[in-house]
Design a protein around this motif. Sequence first.
Motif, PDB file in Angstrom:
ATOM      1  N   ARG A  87       0.834  -1.207   0.000  1.00 32.70           N
ATOM      2  CA  ARG A  87       0.000   0.000   0.000  1.00 32.70           C
ATOM      3  C   ARG A  87       0.866   1.252   0.000  1.00 32.70           C
ATOM      4  NH1 ARG A  87      -5.236  -1.209   1.506  1.00 32.70           N
ATOM      5  NH2 ARG A  87      -5.668   0.849   0.595  1.00 32.70           N
ATOM      6  N   LEU A  88       1.864   1.262  -0.918  1.00 28.37           N
ATOM      7  CA  LEU A  88       2.771   2.406  -1.064  1.00 28.37           C
ATOM      8  C   LEU A  88       2.744   2.894  -2.514  1.00 28.37           C
ATOM      9  CD1 LEU A  88       5.825   1.000   0.955  1.00 28.37           C
ATOM     10  CD2 LEU A  88       4.205   2.747   1.739  1.00 28.37           C
ATOM     11  N   PRO A  89       1.586   3.336  -2.996  1.00 28.43           N
ATOM     12  CA  PRO A  89       1.486   3.681  -4.419  1.00 28.43           C
ATOM     13  C   PRO A  89       2.343   4.866  -4.827  1.00 28.43           C
ATOM     14  CG  PRO A  89      -0.493   4.374  -3.246  1.00 28.43           C
ATOM     15  CD  PRO A  89       0.300   3.527  -2.291  1.00 28.43           C
ATOM     16  N   HIS A  90       2.382   5.919  -3.987  1.00 26.19           N
ATOM     17  CA  HIS A  90       3.157   7.112  -4.355  1.00 26.19           C
ATOM     18  C   HIS A  90       4.646   6.791  -4.416  1.00 26.19           C
ATOM     19  CE1 HIS A  90      -0.350   9.718  -3.989  1.00 26.19           C
ATOM     20  NE2 HIS A  90      -0.622   9.145  -2.832  1.00 26.19           N
ATOM     21  N   ALA A  91       5.115   5.996  -3.463  1.00 24.79           N
ATOM     22  CA  ALA A  91       6.534   5.641  -3.456  1.00 24.79           C
ATOM     23  C   ALA A  91       6.894   4.851  -4.711  1.00 24.79           C
ATOM     24  CB  ALA A  91       6.865   4.831  -2.201  1.00 24.79           C
ATOM     25  N   GLY A  92       6.073   3.880  -5.070  1.00 25.42           N
ATOM     26  CA  GLY A  92       6.345   3.087  -6.265  1.00 25.42           C
ATOM     27  C   GLY A  92       6.364   3.931  -7.520  1.00 25.42           C
ATOM     28  N   LEU A  93       5.389   4.821  -7.659  1.00 29.22           N
ATOM     29  CA  LEU A  93       5.332   5.672  -8.851  1.00 29.22           C
ATOM     30  C   LEU A  93       6.533   6.608  -8.920  1.00 29.22           C
ATOM     31  CD1 LEU A  93       1.528   6.551  -8.760  1.00 29.22           C
ATOM     32  CD2 LEU A  93       2.669   5.082 -10.429  1.00 29.22           C
ATOM     33  N   ARG A  94       6.898   7.182  -7.782  1.00 31.25           N
ATOM     34  CA  ARG A  94       8.041   8.104  -7.780  1.00 31.25           C
ATOM     35  C   ARG A  94       9.343   7.378  -8.072  1.00 31.25           C
ATOM     36  NH1 ARG A  94       5.259  10.799  -2.622  1.00 31.25           N
ATOM     37  NH2 ARG A  94       4.070  12.402  -3.716  1.00 31.25           N
ATOM     38  N   LEU A  95       9.463   6.159  -7.579  1.00 32.92           N
ATOM     39  CA  LEU A  95      10.685   5.403  -7.825  1.00 32.92           C
ATOM     40  C   LEU A  95      10.848   5.117  -9.315  1.00 32.92           C
ATOM     41  CD1 LEU A  95      12.955   4.023  -6.064  1.00 32.92           C
ATOM     42  CD2 LEU A  95      11.776   1.893  -6.588  1.00 32.92           C
ATOM     43  N   ALA A 120      -1.048   3.826  -9.869  1.00 35.88           N
ATOM     44  CA  ALA A 120      -1.524   5.166 -10.215  1.00 35.88           C
ATOM     45  C   ALA A 120      -3.018   5.314  -9.932  1.00 35.88           C
ATOM     46  CB  ALA A 120      -1.220   5.461 -11.679  1.00 35.88           C
ATOM     47  N   ALA A 121      -3.782   4.263 -10.252  1.00 39.51           N
ATOM     48  CA  ALA A 121      -5.221   4.321  -9.979  1.00 39.51           C
ATOM     49  C   ALA A 121      -5.477   4.434  -8.480  1.00 39.51           C
ATOM     50  CB  ALA A 121      -5.908   3.090 -10.558  1.00 39.51           C
ATOM     51  N   GLU A 122      -4.725   3.680  -7.679  1.00 38.29           N
ATOM     52  CA  GLU A 122      -4.895   3.743  -6.218  1.00 38.29           C
ATOM     53  C   GLU A 122      -4.513   5.119  -5.689  1.00 38.29           C
ATOM     54  OE1 GLU A 122      -3.265   1.606  -2.118  1.00 38.29           O
ATOM     55  OE2 GLU A 122      -2.789   0.717  -4.064  1.00 38.29           O
ATOM     56  N   ALA A 123      -3.514   5.732  -6.309  1.00 39.99           N
ATOM     57  CA  ALA A 123      -3.070   7.055  -5.864  1.00 39.99           C
ATOM     58  C   ALA A 123      -3.972   8.169  -6.382  1.00 39.99           C
ATOM     59  CB  ALA A 123      -1.630   7.300  -6.328  1.00 39.99           C
ATOM     60  N   GLY A 124      -4.965   7.830  -7.209  1.00 44.35           N
ATOM     61  CA  GLY A 124      -5.869   8.835  -7.753  1.00 44.35           C
ATOM     62  C   GLY A 124      -5.312   9.580  -8.947  1.00 44.35           C
ATOM     63  N   ASP A 125      -4.205   9.094  -9.516  1.00 45.43           N
ATOM     64  CA  ASP A 125      -3.590   9.731 -10.681  1.00 45.43           C
ATOM     65  C   ASP A 125      -4.135   9.040 -11.934  1.00 45.43           C
ATOM     66  OD1 ASP A 125      -1.989  10.884 -12.616  1.00 45.43           O
ATOM     67  OD2 ASP A 125      -0.137  10.714 -11.456  1.00 45.43           O
ATOM     68  N   THR A 126      -5.341   9.443 -12.342  1.00 43.82           N
ATOM     69  CA  THR A 126      -6.008   8.747 -13.448  1.00 43.82           C
ATOM     70  C   THR A 126      -5.272   8.911 -14.770  1.00 43.82           C
ATOM     71  OG1 THR A 126      -7.438  10.690 -13.704  1.00 43.82           O
ATOM     72  CG2 THR A 126      -8.299   8.865 -12.402  1.00 43.82           C
ATOM     73  N   ALA A 127      -4.687  10.069 -15.004  1.00 43.18           N
ATOM     74  CA  ALA A 127      -3.979  10.285 -16.260  1.00 43.18           C
ATOM     75  C   ALA A 127      -2.777   9.345 -16.382  1.00 43.18           C
ATOM     76  CB  ALA A 127      -3.535  11.740 -16.373  1.00 43.18           C
ATOM     77  N   ARG A 128      -2.034   9.203 -15.298  1.00 45.89           N
ATOM     78  CA  ARG A 128      -0.868   8.314 -15.342  1.00 45.89           C
ATOM     79  C   ARG A 128      -1.298   6.857 -15.456  1.00 45.89           C
ATOM     80  NH1 ARG A 128       4.048   8.777 -11.050  1.00 45.89           N
ATOM     81  NH2 ARG A 128       3.881  10.920 -11.772  1.00 45.89           N
ATOM     82  N   ALA A 129      -2.366   6.484 -14.749  1.00 42.82           N
ATOM     83  CA  ALA A 129      -2.878   5.118 -14.861  1.00 42.82           C
ATOM     84  C   ALA A 129      -3.250   4.810 -16.300  1.00 42.82           C
ATOM     85  CB  ALA A 129      -4.078   4.928 -13.942  1.00 42.82           C
TER      86      ALA A 129
END
Length: 402
Positions: free
Chosen positions: A189-197, A220-229
């Motif tokens: 449950r570390l979506p932002h960390a994974g995306l940033r990495l 990205a979907a879990e983090a609410g970043d729909t465009a990136r997802a």
Amino acid sequence: MLRFQQDYRPLTAATATEFVDILLDLDRVKEAVDWLGMLEDGGATQLRLRLHTGLIKPQEAVVLARAALNRAADTRWWRVILDAAQRQPSAVLRLEAIEQLLDAPAPAPQTVTAAQLWDAYDAFVRDSANIHHLLAGDDAGWLDFAQRRRETEPVAARAYFAYLARNARAAPVRESAQAQLAAGFAAARLPHAGLRLFAASSTGLAPPGEAARHALGGLAAEAGDTARALDYWLGLPAPAGYTADGWSLRLAALALRANRTGIANDIARRLGAEKSPITGMHAQAWISVAQQYADHGQHEGARLLLERVLPRADPLLARVVLAEIGRSHEARNDSLLAADFYLRSVLLAVAPDAAAAEARLRAGLALARAGLHDDARVQFEWLLKNARDPAQIAVARRELGF
């Protein structure tokens, strides 16, 4: 800082906390102590200051910080754990703290960066590989080593996956490591960390393969970043658990939320042109996405999906579909077609229920806009006799001139 204190008295505890955290980041412990009396009693920064001054042992600080995290999530406690990990020292605990800090929705610039996490992973793997007698160049062996530790040592496993994702010689090993690294962040449950990495520049990371893109899109979907997802998922085949059409519907809904209406409408046109059957259990998903098209003002896309569902819908569902198609035509100012679909919905009603009354009301208003006033009057008179909703009756009376 002292001038700020003089100019803006009384200084708040929040400002003092920020001062102390910055001083500790700069290893200016003696100056930080001057602000001790203004810190929140029992707060994270106070505990961090006690750790830096040697008033508490690193192991005790970790126990207290974890207890506080169990009560409420606050990234400041992870800063305490990071400092304690560096004093123990504990490489795995340090990795865990960096991951957690990197996952904060808006991490402070003085805390951690994705580049720091990459470096920490590399340093840990180099030391750990020697301890476990892993052979240099045996990428498959290293991958197996990491896979066997996903459940029991997830942080260490992610470090190995990260190392292999950049350094494995064989492309299949690199791609597998990328996918399992992204999946590991999802499991933690570390979506932002994974995306940033994965997004960090100058990491030497090859573009992710299909499996990694599926996992990263999920992050990205879990983090609410729909465009990136959408960017990660677009063009991928349907994953396990999805039909091809079901996956397309999910991408369409994602594109709408990301305000990528061109992509959403392309998907609707493709789905509308296909002939594969739609089972009753999936029809509701089609209607739900069609309603999302309508909510975003994409009425043509909504109509295409609804018309695809209509031939397969049972009478009860068909009433809903026909009424929704009527609304799509109404939104496009095609009043005659709107009235036609509303009335077709009415014809499927077994009894004059609320849905039938609403469809007749909309049909009457559409007919009136089209200039067919006699036909509209028929619908309004029916409402006066059969409708139960006071609001519908009031509109009918108004339209009839009462």
